[in-house]
Design a protein around this motif. Sequence first.
Motif, PDB file in Angstrom:
ATOM      1  N   PRO A   8       9.420  -5.466  14.441  1.00  0.00           N
ATOM      2  CA  PRO A   8       9.780  -4.576  13.339  1.00  0.00           C
ATOM      3  C   PRO A   8       9.379  -5.195  11.993  1.00  0.00           C
ATOM      4  N   SER A   9       9.073  -4.341  11.023  1.00  0.00           N
ATOM      5  CA  SER A   9       8.844  -4.842   9.662  1.00  0.00           C
ATOM      6  C   SER A   9      10.139  -4.703   8.888  1.00  0.00           C
ATOM      7  N   TYR A  10      10.450  -5.678   8.059  1.00  0.00           N
ATOM      8  CA  TYR A  10      11.663  -5.572   7.262  1.00  0.00           C
ATOM      9  C   TYR A  10      11.595  -6.412   5.985  1.00  0.00           C
ATOM     10  N   PHE A  11      12.392  -5.983   5.025  1.00  0.00           N
ATOM     11  CA  PHE A  11      12.500  -6.663   3.733  1.00  0.00           C
ATOM     12  C   PHE A  11      13.991  -6.729   3.442  1.00  0.00           C
ATOM     13  N   LEU A  12      14.650  -7.786   3.843  1.00  0.00           N
ATOM     14  CA  LEU A  12      16.104  -7.821   3.750  1.00  0.00           C
ATOM     15  C   LEU A  12      16.576  -8.916   2.811  1.00  0.00           C
ATOM     16  N   PHE A  13      17.487  -8.523   1.957  1.00  0.00           N
ATOM     17  CA  PHE A  13      18.015  -9.459   0.961  1.00  0.00           C
ATOM     18  C   PHE A  13      19.492  -9.720   1.247  1.00  0.00           C
TER      19      PHE A  13
ATOM     20  N   GLY B 175       0.807  -1.208   0.000  1.00  0.00           N
ATOM     21  CA  GLY B 175       0.000   0.000   0.000  1.00  0.00           C
ATOM     22  C   GLY B 175       0.845   1.266   0.000  1.00  0.00           C
ATOM     23  N   LYS B 176       0.213   2.349  -0.453  1.00  0.00           N
ATOM     24  CA  LYS B 176       0.925   3.619  -0.648  1.00  0.00           C
ATOM     25  C   LYS B 176       1.522   4.139   0.646  1.00  0.00           C
ATOM     26  N   LYS B 177       0.807   3.861   1.743  1.00  0.00           N
ATOM     27  CA  LYS B 177       1.255   4.392   3.039  1.00  0.00           C
ATOM     28  C   LYS B 177       2.649   3.866   3.409  1.00  0.00           C
ATOM     29  N   THR B 178       3.079   2.773   2.775  1.00  0.00           N
ATOM     30  CA  THR B 178       4.369   2.179   3.123  1.00  0.00           C
ATOM     31  C   THR B 178       5.541   3.077   2.730  1.00  0.00           C
ATOM     32  N   ASN B 179       5.322   3.880   1.694  1.00  0.00           N
ATOM     33  CA  ASN B 179       6.407   4.644   1.088  1.00  0.00           C
ATOM     34  C   ASN B 179       7.257   5.410   2.093  1.00  0.00           C
ATOM     35  N   GLU B 180       6.586   6.153   2.987  1.00  0.00           N
ATOM     36  CA  GLU B 180       7.365   7.008   3.892  1.00  0.00           C
ATOM     37  C   GLU B 180       7.942   6.238   5.074  1.00  0.00           C
ATOM     38  N   LYS B 181       7.617   4.948   5.163  1.00  0.00           N
ATOM     39  CA  LYS B 181       8.054   4.185   6.333  1.00  0.00           C
ATOM     40  C   LYS B 181       9.436   3.583   6.178  1.00  0.00           C
ATOM     41  N   LEU B 182       9.929   3.510   4.933  1.00  0.00           N
ATOM     42  CA  LEU B 182      11.068   2.630   4.686  1.00  0.00           C
ATOM     43  C   LEU B 182      12.429   3.309   4.843  1.00  0.00           C
ATOM     44  N   VAL B 183      13.315   2.618   5.529  1.00  0.00           N
ATOM     45  CA  VAL B 183      14.697   3.068   5.674  1.00  0.00           C
ATOM     46  C   VAL B 183      15.579   2.071   4.909  1.00  0.00           C
ATOM     47  N   PRO B 184      16.398   2.554   3.965  1.00  0.00           N
ATOM     48  CA  PRO B 184      17.201   1.602   3.188  1.00  0.00           C
ATOM     49  C   PRO B 184      18.364   1.009   3.984  1.00  0.00           C
ATOM     50  N   ILE B 185      18.705  -0.198   3.659  1.00  0.00           N
ATOM     51  CA  ILE B 185      19.842  -0.880   4.287  1.00  0.00           C
ATOM     52  C   ILE B 185      20.802  -1.266   3.167  1.00  0.00           C
ATOM     53  N   LEU B 186      22.080  -0.974   3.380  1.00  0.00           N
ATOM     54  CA  LEU B 186      23.058  -1.362   2.369  1.00  0.00           C
ATOM     55  C   LEU B 186      24.361  -1.682   3.075  1.00  0.00           C
ATOM     56  N   GLU B 187      24.849  -2.880   2.899  1.00  0.00           N
ATOM     57  CA  GLU B 187      26.078  -3.279   3.585  1.00  0.00           C
ATOM     58  C   GLU B 187      26.781  -4.334   2.732  1.00  0.00           C
ATOM     59  N   LYS B 188      28.062  -4.098   2.460  1.00  0.00           N
ATOM     60  CA  LYS B 188      28.777  -5.113   1.676  1.00  0.00           C
ATOM     61  C   LYS B 188      29.974  -5.589   2.473  1.00  0.00           C
ATOM     62  N   THR B 189      30.077  -6.881   2.709  1.00  0.00           N
ATOM     63  CA  THR B 189      31.239  -7.450   3.382  1.00  0.00           C
ATOM     64  C   THR B 189      31.644  -8.688   2.583  1.00  0.00           C
ATOM     65  N   PRO B 190      32.827  -9.200   2.837  1.00  0.00           N
ATOM     66  CA  PRO B 190      33.240 -10.375   2.067  1.00  0.00           C
ATOM     67  C   PRO B 190      32.313 -11.577   2.263  1.00  0.00           C
ATOM     68  N   ILE B 191      31.664 -11.693   3.425  1.00  0.00           N
ATOM     69  CA  ILE B 191      30.838 -12.890   3.583  1.00  0.00           C
ATOM     70  C   ILE B 191      29.365 -12.687   3.249  1.00  0.00           C
TER      71      ILE B 191
ATOM     72  N   SER C  41      26.416  -9.631   1.420  1.00  0.00           N
ATOM     73  CA  SER C  41      25.948  -8.288   1.065  1.00  0.00           C
ATOM     74  C   SER C  41      24.494  -8.206   1.476  1.00  0.00           C
ATOM     75  N   ILE C  42      24.150  -7.097   2.102  1.00  0.00           N
ATOM     76  CA  ILE C  42      22.759  -6.921   2.533  1.00  0.00           C
ATOM     77  C   ILE C  42      22.182  -5.715   1.822  1.00  0.00           C
ATOM     78  N   THR C  43      21.007  -5.884   1.223  1.00  0.00           N
ATOM     79  CA  THR C  43      20.273  -4.744   0.686  1.00  0.00           C
ATOM     80  C   THR C  43      18.831  -4.881   1.151  1.00  0.00           C
ATOM     81  N   GLY C  44      18.079  -3.826   1.011  1.00  0.00           N
ATOM     82  CA  GLY C  44      16.665  -3.899   1.360  1.00  0.00           C
ATOM     83  C   GLY C  44      16.235  -2.739   2.213  1.00  0.00           C
ATOM     84  N   TYR C  45      15.143  -2.944   2.942  1.00  0.00           N
ATOM     85  CA  TYR C  45      14.558  -1.881   3.749  1.00  0.00           C
ATOM     86  C   TYR C  45      14.077  -2.420   5.094  1.00  0.00           C
ATOM     87  N   VAL C  46      14.131  -1.529   6.092  1.00  0.00           N
ATOM     88  CA  VAL C  46      13.394  -1.829   7.321  1.00  0.00           C
ATOM     89  C   VAL C  46      12.390  -0.697   7.506  1.00  0.00           C
TER      90      VAL C  46
END
Length: 596
Positions: free
Chosen positions: A282-287, A214-230, A232-237
């Motif tokens: 918490p809600s999250y979408f982590l890859f 839903g549209k209301k989700t848009n303002e809720k999301l904080v991006p996550i970005l982390e790259k390590t040798p073991i 890589s994390i992308t997504g939102y919480v």
Amino acid sequence: MSDIINLLPDHVANQIAAGEVVQRPASVVKELLENAIDAKASIIKLLIKDAGKTLVQVIDNGIGMSTTDARMSFERHATSKITCAEDLFQIQTKGFRGEALASIAAISHVDLKTKQESDSVGTLIFIEGSKFIRQESVATPTGTSIAVKNLFYNIPARRNFLKSDTVETRHIINELQRIALAHPDVTFFMYHNDNEVYHLPESNLKQRIVGIFGKKTNEKLVPILEKTPIVSITGYVAKPEFSKKKRGEQFFFVNNRFIKTAYLNHAVKMAFEGLISSAHHPSYFLFLEVPTSSVDINIHPTKTEVKFENEKDLYAIIRASVKHSLGQYNVAPILDFNRDASFDTPYKYKDVKPSEEPKIKVDSNFNPFENKKTSSWESLYSDIKDVDVPTSHESGDFTDEELFSQTEKFSGVKTQQLHRKYIVSTIKSGMVFIHQNRAHQRILYEDFLTKMTVGEATTQQLLIPIQLQFDKPDVKLLIEFRDDLESSGFLFEQIEDEKIVVKGIPSQMKETEIDRFFQELIADQAEDFPQSNFGQVDQIAKILAKNSAIRVGKTLTQKEQENIVNSLFNCKEPNTSPIGQVCFTTITINEIDKRL
Ligand code: ADP
Ligand code: MG
């Protein structure tokens, strides 16, 4: 002695295997959608009839199959995705066991239509309960359509085990959401009984999340970005203020495959520590992207549980990067200088155990009468602040008859409130301690149930109607419940795809509880609870009772206390709350005598 071991015929072996792969229509949805993704489709349509019990059909525009492969695909261990055991350690596709189609075909009627780009005509195959019925040439677009009809038609026990359409549809939607989130570059359509549930155009991850939740989700999301040798994390919480009472939108994907992992979920929860209460999720979408050799996805037949080589490092990295992003986006409180600095260097973090979830502290030695033997009754109740007292899990040891005789005695008896939590009163055999919240839930629950059943519920009209926003399927679900909700006193209408307007509520309900009531009703549908015999009416009554009942911590007047005591013992089942928690306990004169 004669030999007694037989080899099982294929169709029996397939039926047994099906039990593992196919628990419900949603399992079919998952397997078919995954096959379509593996076939590199860019547009996937999911058609459902009667919550998948009558039909699950997936149509894709992927690479299709040759006539021979189309026949082969229904054999057990028939797969195009691996050829040797070593391949298991570098799986790039969703499927690889070659079991799904064979299993599904063993317990349903399947029509398969498929064509490859290079062929001018395609193949149509009919199979019923593993039995090949017939095959024809057919004009069809490039890609594959698999229709699975009458699931479990030959295993009535499994069919009967299925839950209501609402629950099964929710499971299907969950599967679609997981795959659609992992593949935002693919267009998805979903239709249920010819109504469009989703149209998710090709997009990026953020747009996909918004498309689904839903549209209301848009303002809720904080991006996550982390790259390590073991990893890589992308997504939102979702920002802490949008966390939920029930576990809802929690998605972990490993190499683009949805997985369930309580351990890594805990890592995210710990990153939110201090920002949300332990009752919230918490809600999250982590890859997570990890080297294919460091993860074993082979341990579970439906492949939602996986094993990581370096679980502890993952835990630490996830926790740190979520925490970091929350801080960066200015949603964490001002820096905490007392924090444990080791959390900031997660990559060396090897043997730290995850902290335990907080447990409620119960002091089993607590004795309210200690040191007070000489005090008067009144002094026991004065000066009591809102402190935690142990709750007894013993139920009262009354017979029904005894209880009845006791209820009569309540009318004249004075009651006392203890710690703004219990109502205490004397009874024939000693004393009774009543949990004010649970007792009130029981009273309201029976009251709602009766009124809903006999159609006597009263409505309080809201002066200003309240608009509530949900995602599309949830609004559909509420509309399905409308009759039952109206019988309890609600008045509401759908005004947009994602919005309802509430105009009236049950008279015992508080306006402030409306949003929470609807959230809980929706969340309960998603859970896999065995449904009670009364179904939705019962569930609505339970949630209404829970949200309208007097809370622990509320001071009660003498009159209110007496009302609760009297009404509780007029209930059909006074012993427990609607969700089975003990409502009261007693201390008999004998027990008191023993102590003195
Ligand atoms: P798996 O996916 O584990 O290989 P399945 O039983 O799901 O096993 O499918 C068997 C085979 O059928 C796949 O390996 C693939 O070659 C073929 N297949 C199934 N679905 C499709 C599809 N939608 N498009 C093209 N090929 C498909
Ligand atoms: Mg498959």
